[in-house]
Write a protein that holds these residues in place. Structure first.
Motif, PDB file in Angstrom:
ATOM      1  N   LEU A 364       0.827  -1.202   0.000  1.00 48.42           N
ATOM      2  CA  LEU A 364       0.000   0.000   0.000  1.00 48.42           C
ATOM      3  C   LEU A 364       0.862   1.254   0.000  1.00 48.42           C
ATOM      4  N   PHE A 365       1.959   1.239   0.759  1.00 45.57           N
ATOM      5  CA  PHE A 365       2.922   2.342   0.719  1.00 45.57           C
ATOM      6  C   PHE A 365       3.417   2.543  -0.719  1.00 45.57           C
ATOM      7  N   ASP A 366       3.836   1.453  -1.343  1.00 42.42           N
ATOM      8  CA  ASP A 366       4.363   1.532  -2.709  1.00 42.42           C
ATOM      9  C   ASP A 366       3.330   2.131  -3.651  1.00 42.42           C
ATOM     10  N   TYR A 367       2.094   1.692  -3.498  1.00 41.30           N
ATOM     11  CA  TYR A 367       1.042   2.162  -4.391  1.00 41.30           C
ATOM     12  C   TYR A 367       0.799   3.661  -4.222  1.00 41.30           C
ATOM     13  N   TYR A 368       0.625   4.112  -2.993  1.00 44.17           N
ATOM     14  CA  TYR A 368       0.320   5.528  -2.777  1.00 44.17           C
ATOM     15  C   TYR A 368       1.525   6.411  -3.081  1.00 44.17           C
ATOM     16  N   TYR A 369       2.705   5.923  -2.802  1.00 45.87           N
ATOM     17  CA  TYR A 369       3.911   6.689  -3.144  1.00 45.87           C
ATOM     18  C   TYR A 369       4.009   6.864  -4.655  1.00 45.87           C
ATOM     19  N   GLY A 370       3.775   5.788  -5.392  1.00 43.12           N
ATOM     20  CA  GLY A 370       3.850   5.865  -6.846  1.00 43.12           C
ATOM     21  C   GLY A 370       2.679   6.576  -7.479  1.00 43.12           C
ATOM     22  N   ARG A 371       1.573   6.600  -6.813  1.00 49.11           N
ATOM     23  CA  ARG A 371       0.357   7.200  -7.351  1.00 49.11           C
ATOM     24  C   ARG A 371       0.474   8.711  -7.502  1.00 49.11           C
ATOM     25  N   HIS A 372       1.279   9.339  -6.663  1.00 43.64           N
ATOM     26  CA  HIS A 372       1.403  10.801  -6.672  1.00 43.64           C
ATOM     27  C   HIS A 372       2.760  11.199  -7.253  1.00 43.64           C
ATOM     28  N   PRO A 373       2.800  11.742  -8.475  1.00 45.45           N
ATOM     29  CA  PRO A 373       4.074  12.182  -9.043  1.00 45.45           C
ATOM     30  C   PRO A 373       4.666  13.340  -8.249  1.00 45.45           C
ATOM     31  N   ALA A 374       5.917  13.639  -8.523  1.00 46.34           N
ATOM     32  CA  ALA A 374       6.638  14.633  -7.729  1.00 46.34           C
ATOM     33  C   ALA A 374       5.990  16.011  -7.776  1.00 46.34           C
ATOM     34  N   ASP A 375       5.297  16.346  -8.889  1.00 41.08           N
ATOM     35  CA  ASP A 375       4.690  17.669  -9.001  1.00 41.08           C
ATOM     36  C   ASP A 375       3.245  17.710  -8.521  1.00 41.08           C
ATOM     37  N   ASP A 376       2.784  16.634  -7.901  1.00 43.42           N
ATOM     38  CA  ASP A 376       1.417  16.580  -7.388  1.00 43.42           C
ATOM     39  C   ASP A 376       1.297  17.503  -6.169  1.00 43.42           C
ATOM     40  N   PRO A 377       0.270  18.352  -6.104  1.00 40.84           N
ATOM     41  CA  PRO A 377       0.075  19.220  -4.923  1.00 40.84           C
ATOM     42  C   PRO A 377      -0.038  18.441  -3.614  1.00 40.84           C
ATOM     43  N   PHE A 378      -0.349  17.168  -3.714  1.00 40.70           N
ATOM     44  CA  PHE A 378      -0.410  16.295  -2.539  1.00 40.70           C
ATOM     45  C   PHE A 378       0.842  16.438  -1.685  1.00 40.70           C
ATOM     46  N   TRP A 379       1.997  16.572  -2.323  1.00 37.85           N
ATOM     47  CA  TRP A 379       3.275  16.622  -1.600  1.00 37.85           C
ATOM     48  C   TRP A 379       3.580  18.000  -1.034  1.00 37.85           C
ATOM     49  N   THR A 469      15.250   7.707   4.779  1.00 39.14           N
ATOM     50  CA  THR A 469      13.864   8.148   4.651  1.00 39.14           C
ATOM     51  C   THR A 469      12.888   6.980   4.629  1.00 39.14           C
ATOM     52  N   GLY A 470      13.394   5.770   4.675  1.00 34.97           N
ATOM     53  CA  GLY A 470      12.524   4.605   4.720  1.00 34.97           C
ATOM     54  C   GLY A 470      11.825   4.301   3.420  1.00 34.97           C
ATOM     55  N   VAL A 471      12.324   4.830   2.314  1.00 35.94           N
ATOM     56  CA  VAL A 471      11.717   4.605   1.005  1.00 35.94           C
ATOM     57  C   VAL A 471      12.572   3.623   0.213  1.00 35.94           C
ATOM     58  N   PRO A 472      12.108   2.384   0.035  1.00 37.53           N
ATOM     59  CA  PRO A 472      12.910   1.405  -0.703  1.00 37.53           C
ATOM     60  C   PRO A 472      13.018   1.770  -2.182  1.00 37.53           C
ATOM     61  N   PRO A 473      14.089   1.359  -2.844  1.00 39.16           N
ATOM     62  CA  PRO A 473      14.329   1.757  -4.238  1.00 39.16           C
ATOM     63  C   PRO A 473      13.239   1.338  -5.211  1.00 39.16           C
ATOM     64  N   ARG A 474      12.458   0.308  -4.892  1.00 34.25           N
ATOM     65  CA  ARG A 474      11.524  -0.227  -5.886  1.00 34.25           C
ATOM     66  C   ARG A 474      10.289   0.636  -6.100  1.00 34.25           C
ATOM     67  N   VAL A 475      10.121   1.732  -5.355  1.00 39.12           N
ATOM     68  CA  VAL A 475       8.883   2.501  -5.478  1.00 39.12           C
ATOM     69  C   VAL A 475       9.045   3.757  -6.332  1.00 39.12           C
ATOM     70  N   ASN A 476       9.918   3.713  -7.319  1.00 46.22           N
ATOM     71  CA  ASN A 476      10.105   4.863  -8.190  1.00 46.22           C
ATOM     72  C   ASN A 476       8.962   5.039  -9.179  1.00 46.22           C
ATOM     73  N   HIS A 477       8.233   3.983  -9.477  1.00 47.77           N
ATOM     74  CA  HIS A 477       7.228   4.041 -10.524  1.00 47.77           C
ATOM     75  C   HIS A 477       5.864   3.591 -10.002  1.00 47.77           C
ATOM     76  N   VAL A 478       4.822   3.998 -10.683  1.00 53.84           N
ATOM     77  CA  VAL A 478       3.468   3.610 -10.312  1.00 53.84           C
ATOM     78  C   VAL A 478       3.320   2.106 -10.469  1.00 53.84           C
ATOM     79  N   MET A 479       2.697   1.464  -9.477  1.00 53.21           N
ATOM     80  CA  MET A 479       2.450   0.034  -9.561  1.00 53.21           C
ATOM     81  C   MET A 479       1.376  -0.239 -10.606  1.00 53.21           C
ATOM     82  N   VAL A 480       1.545  -1.311 -11.360  1.00 55.31           N
ATOM     83  CA  VAL A 480       0.580  -1.675 -12.387  1.00 55.31           C
ATOM     84  C   VAL A 480      -0.703  -2.209 -11.749  1.00 55.31           C
ATOM     85  N   ALA A 481      -0.576  -3.051 -10.724  1.00 58.08           N
ATOM     86  CA  ALA A 481      -1.732  -3.666 -10.082  1.00 58.08           C
ATOM     87  C   ALA A 481      -1.743  -3.314  -8.593  1.00 58.08           C
TER      88      ALA A 481
END
Length: 499
Positions: A364-379, A469-481
């Protein structure tokens, strides 16, 4: 939880006739502050006294939304008190202090009381306020949190609702126990916090009495009035489990019951993670109208019917019951610290998903991290200091939960559990700050966590991948599923943020 908010007006003079106060002794006596010192909501709460108990007795007529009441407040002055404020929005008819009529004035949500004599620091004091009004018609600073329904009303809101049905020191810093007595026409039900101690009927009116014996923040005290089916059973740990469902839920009744009736199971699950359940009862209320949100009212979370439109929803039950530890037992010291409530309640949903096999917390962390790109106002919203206008922003919930998973990645499962259980034990029935939590996390983990917390809570922008920062390398991209849990979590949080 989500509810509208606004700044309160400070006290101002208005006409009132009563006994004059004894002049204050120069240099030693004085009035209590009209606010508790909250940087986001300066007018909320008051200074100069500490409340230990509220006895609230009201008579409510659903037909015209008229409420009349008498509230007795048991308090201890924390200074030699020549005057004090109560937070209250309805019309005050009289005030007595220690049994004697007192002078008062009222403006906005500030009721200013001048007792006939100075109240000595540390003494026993009682404030008795008689009042009436039509709560749904009372607006202060654009706020009308009282919810009138076709068959009654809901006194449910955050951070303000108390002022629309009882006078109080309305800030989480001043918790108290409660006796709530509500008289309504026969055939109408009333639900509140704690345990239903007695019901009695006379001359066409039924009085419902509820009691909560553990310290409670004023915004977490509530009443639900209307047509409800109420059930009392044995819940987790042998405690009373009280559930109430609106008679008008229709086709949603099954899904609502399939969710809320799992509360004892949820409480047992959360106790295993967070420590001993801190209160004397459990339960929930589901309304059929008027609400678009859920709120963690102490011992009895209240849910909008909308959470169950797509079937059973245990995620929201987990969220609101996790607040019994993070928010209710340990409350925010000021509203800036809202991450301590919403981040951990949202993360509890992730752990429930992990238990149910519908998606691990890391997925779920991976999904939400990938869901919001760097320019998303969310951040751009800081969970550790979101501002008064964004206390219930989505980032406080979702980025807040990601913060907890990042902490877990850095300190490990056992240490994280030790941190949260120690926090709940040491801070039980009091308040806490983010800074205190960080200090505890560093002390229990033996790690320097400045980079992690500064990045996640106090720095705009998407946290970078990295061990610190506790962010593993695999969460650079949006998850497909995305994990199976995402659909329910998204539905839940969309309503939690809805006005």
């Amino acid at each position: 939880m989500f509810r509208r908010h606004g700044l309160r007006a400070t006290a101002a003079a208005c006409c009132a006739t009563a006994l004059l106060a004894t002049p204050a002794l120069a240099g030693s006596d004085g009035p209590g502050a009209p606010g508790a010192g909250d940087e986001y909501f300066p007018g909320y709460g008051n200074g100069g006294y500490d409340v230990s108990h509220y006895d609230i007795q009201v008579r409510y007529q659903p037909a015209d939304d008229h409420l009349q009441g008498t509230t007795t407040i048991v308090a201890k002055p924390t200074q030699n008190l020549t005057a004090f404020n109560l937070d209250f929005a309805l019309t005050t008819k009289s005030v007595r202090v220690n049994g004697v009529p007192a002078q008062f004035s009222q403006a906005g949500m500030e009721l200013t009381v001048t007792p006939p004599v100075t109240l000595p620091e540390g003494s026993l004091a009682t404030f008795v306020v008689e009042y009436e009004g039509v709560p749904s018609t009372v607006e202060v600073d654009g706020l009308t949190p009282w919810i009138r329904t076709s068959d009654g009303a809901l006194a449910v809101g955050e951070p303000e609702i108390a002022a629309w049905w009882f006078p109080s020191n309305d800030h989480p810093r001043d918790k108290a126990t409660f006796d709530v007595s509500v008289a309504v026409p026969d055939g109408t039900e009333v639900v509140s916090n704690g345990v239903n101690t007695k019901n009695s009927s006379l001359a066409g009116w039924t009085t419902w009495q509820w009691r909560t014996t553990k310290p409670t923040a004023t915004y977490l005290a509530f009443i639900g009035v209307g047509q409800y089916g109420i059930s009392t059973k044995t819940g987790a740990f042998g405690q009373p489990f009280v559930s109430a469902y609106s008679d008008n839920l229709g086709e949603l009744e099954g899904a609502a019951k399939a969710s809320v009736e799992r509360t004892p199971e949820v409480v047992e699950f959360l106790s295993g993670l967070l420590g001993e359940y801190p209160f004397e009862a459990q339960g929930g209320l589901v309304s059929s109208e008027g609400m678009n949100f859920a709120l963690e009212n102490q011992t009895r979370p209240t849910y909008s019917h909308k959470f169950f439109r797509n079937g059973a929803n245990t995620s929201v039950v987990v969220h609101e019951n996790a607040h019994q530890w993070f928010g209710d037992s340990v409350s925010v010291d000021t509203w800036r610290n809202i991450w301590l409530n919403e981040g951990f309640a949202s993360y509890a949903e992730w752990l429930w998903s992990e238990k149910q096999g519908t998606g691990t917390a890391q997925e779920l962390f991976d999904y939400y991290y990938g869901r919001h790109p760097a320019d998303d106002p969310f951040w751009q919203v800081l969970p550790g200091d979101p501002g008064a206008g964004a206390v219930f922003d989505a980032a406080v919930y979702d980025r807040g939960a990601m913060t907890v998973q990042a902490l877990r990645n850095v300190v490990g499962d056992a240490v994280l559990q030790d941190i949260v259980r120690t926090w709940g034990s040491e801070k039980r029935y009091s308040t806490g700050t983010i800074e205190e939590f960080i200090a505890l996390a560093e002390q229990r983990s033996g790690k320097q966590l400045d980079e992690l917390f500064n990045t996640w809570l106090f720095t705009k922008g998407k946290p970078p991948v990295g061990e610190a920062t506790g962010v593993p390398p695999r969460v650079n991209h949006v998850m497909v599923a995305p994990p199976k849990a995402v659909a329910e979590l998204d539905r839940t949080h969309a309503l939690l943020h809805e006005h």
